[in-house]
Design a protein around this motif. Structure first.
Motif, PDB file in Angstrom:
ATOM      1  N   MET A   1      47.404 102.428  38.427  1.00 48.79           N
ATOM      2  CA  MET A   1      46.750 101.752  39.542  1.00 48.79           C
ATOM      3  C   MET A   1      47.471 102.140  40.831  1.00 48.79           C
ATOM      4  O   MET A   1      48.691 102.093  40.914  1.00 48.79           O
ATOM      5  N   THR A   2      46.697 102.501  41.825  1.00 54.37           N
ATOM      6  CA  THR A   2      47.292 102.913  43.091  1.00 54.37           C
ATOM      7  C   THR A   2      47.672 101.682  43.914  1.00 54.37           C
ATOM      8  O   THR A   2      47.224 100.563  43.644  1.00 54.37           O
ATOM      9  N   ASP A   3      48.496 101.919  44.924  1.00 52.48           N
ATOM     10  CA  ASP A   3      48.901 100.819  45.808  1.00 52.48           C
ATOM     11  C   ASP A   3      47.697 100.219  46.517  1.00 52.48           C
ATOM     12  O   ASP A   3      47.627  99.002  46.715  1.00 52.48           O
ATOM     13  N   GLU A   4      46.741 101.065  46.885  1.00 53.88           N
ATOM     14  CA  GLU A   4      45.541 100.577  47.573  1.00 53.88           C
ATOM     15  C   GLU A   4      44.715  99.679  46.651  1.00 53.88           C
ATOM     16  O   GLU A   4      44.231  98.627  47.071  1.00 53.88           O
ATOM     17  N   ASP A   5      44.582 100.078  45.393  1.00 56.37           N
ATOM     18  CA  ASP A   5      43.852  99.256  44.427  1.00 56.37           C
ATOM     19  C   ASP A   5      44.529  97.903  44.247  1.00 56.37           C
ATOM     20  O   ASP A   5      43.872  96.870  44.188  1.00 56.37           O
ATOM     21  N   GLU A   6      45.856  97.939  44.165  1.00 54.05           N
ATOM     22  CA  GLU A   6      46.605  96.699  43.971  1.00 54.05           C
ATOM     23  C   GLU A   6      46.455  95.781  45.186  1.00 54.05           C
ATOM     24  O   GLU A   6      46.284  94.566  45.038  1.00 54.05           O
ATOM     25  N   ARG A   7      46.483  96.354  46.385  1.00 54.21           N
ATOM     26  CA  ARG A   7      46.292  95.547  47.602  1.00 54.21           C
ATOM     27  C   ARG A   7      44.913  94.912  47.625  1.00 54.21           C
ATOM     28  O   ARG A   7      44.767  93.744  47.992  1.00 54.21           O
ATOM     29  N   GLU A   8      43.895  95.676  47.220  1.00 49.11           N
ATOM     30  CA  GLU A   8      42.541  95.136  47.183  1.00 49.11           C
ATOM     31  C   GLU A   8      42.438  93.986  46.191  1.00 49.11           C
ATOM     32  O   GLU A   8      41.805  92.967  46.474  1.00 49.11           O
ATOM     33  N   LEU A   9      43.071  94.146  45.031  1.00 49.81           N
ATOM     34  CA  LEU A   9      43.061  93.074  44.038  1.00 49.81           C
ATOM     35  C   LEU A   9      43.791  91.842  44.558  1.00 49.81           C
ATOM     36  O   LEU A   9      43.346  90.710  44.339  1.00 49.81           O
ATOM     37  N   GLU A  10      44.904  92.050  45.243  1.00 46.25           N
ATOM     38  CA  GLU A  10      45.657  90.918  45.788  1.00 46.25           C
ATOM     39  C   GLU A  10      44.855  90.182  46.856  1.00 46.25           C
ATOM     40  O   GLU A  10      44.889  88.951  46.920  1.00 46.25           O
ATOM     41  N   LEU A  11      44.109  90.930  47.673  1.00 45.05           N
ATOM     42  CA  LEU A  11      43.254  90.296  48.685  1.00 45.05           C
ATOM     43  C   LEU A  11      42.127  89.493  48.028  1.00 45.05           C
ATOM     44  O   LEU A  11      41.829  88.372  48.429  1.00 45.05           O
ATOM     45  N   GLU A  12      41.512  90.084  47.005  1.00 48.70           N
ATOM     46  CA  GLU A  12      40.453  89.366  46.293  1.00 48.70           C
ATOM     47  C   GLU A  12      41.023  88.132  45.605  1.00 48.70           C
ATOM     48  O   GLU A  12      40.409  87.064  45.616  1.00 48.70           O
ATOM     49  N   LEU A  13      42.211  88.278  45.034  1.00 53.21           N
ATOM     50  CA  LEU A  13      42.857  87.154  44.362  1.00 53.21           C
ATOM     51  C   LEU A  13      43.105  86.011  45.342  1.00 53.21           C
ATOM     52  O   LEU A  13      42.811  84.850  45.042  1.00 53.21           O
ATOM     53  N   ALA A  14      43.609  86.325  46.519  1.00 54.98           N
ATOM     54  CA  ALA A  14      43.868  85.288  47.521  1.00 54.98           C
ATOM     55  C   ALA A  14      42.570  84.604  47.944  1.00 54.98           C
ATOM     56  O   ALA A  14      42.518  83.366  48.087  1.00 54.98           O
ATOM     57  N   ARG A  15      41.502  85.382  48.101  1.00 59.97           N
ATOM     58  CA  ARG A  15      40.209  84.817  48.494  1.00 59.97           C
ATOM     59  C   ARG A  15      39.669  83.886  47.401  1.00 59.97           C
ATOM     60  O   ARG A  15      39.200  82.780  47.680  1.00 59.97           O
ATOM     61  N   LEU A  16      39.775  84.323  46.147  1.00 61.19           N
ATOM     62  CA  LEU A  16      39.290  83.519  45.038  1.00 61.19           C
ATOM     63  C   LEU A  16      40.107  82.237  44.870  1.00 61.19           C
ATOM     64  O   LEU A  16      39.558  81.170  44.582  1.00 61.19           O
ATOM     65  N   GLN A  17      41.419  82.340  45.063  1.00 60.66           N
ATOM     66  CA  GLN A  17      42.271  81.148  44.960  1.00 60.66           C
ATOM     67  C   GLN A  17      41.924  80.139  46.048  1.00 60.66           C
ATOM     68  O   GLN A  17      41.911  78.933  45.794  1.00 60.66           O
TER      69      GLN A  17
END
Length: 68
Positions: A1-17
């Motif tokens: 997983m690239t850093d960009e993919d991980e950042r996108e997942l972290e942003l989605e995670l924060a939004r979902l939380q």
């Protein structure tokens, strides 16, 4: 997983939380009302469960598997 993919997942995670917390507040407010709309309450709870499952999936994607 690239850093960009991980950042996108972290942003989605924060939004979902955040949405999960908002649903918590909405459900609590409905419980406090004198005549709660049971259908709406049921739909909010279902959405909250869907969010919880998606949050768990994303957390698993972010956290690398560690073989012990």
């Amino acid at each position: 997983m690239t850093d960009e993919d991980e950042r996108e997942l972290e942003l989605e995670l924060a939004r979902l939380q955040q949405e999960h917390r908002d649903l918590d507040a909405a459900i609590d407010a409905l419980h406090q009302s004198p005549a709660p709309d049971l259908l709406r309450l049921q739909r909010l709870k279902k959405r909250k469960l869907q969010l919880r499952d998606r949050i768990a999936f994303i957390e698993d994607q972010i956290t690398p598997d560690i073989i012990a």
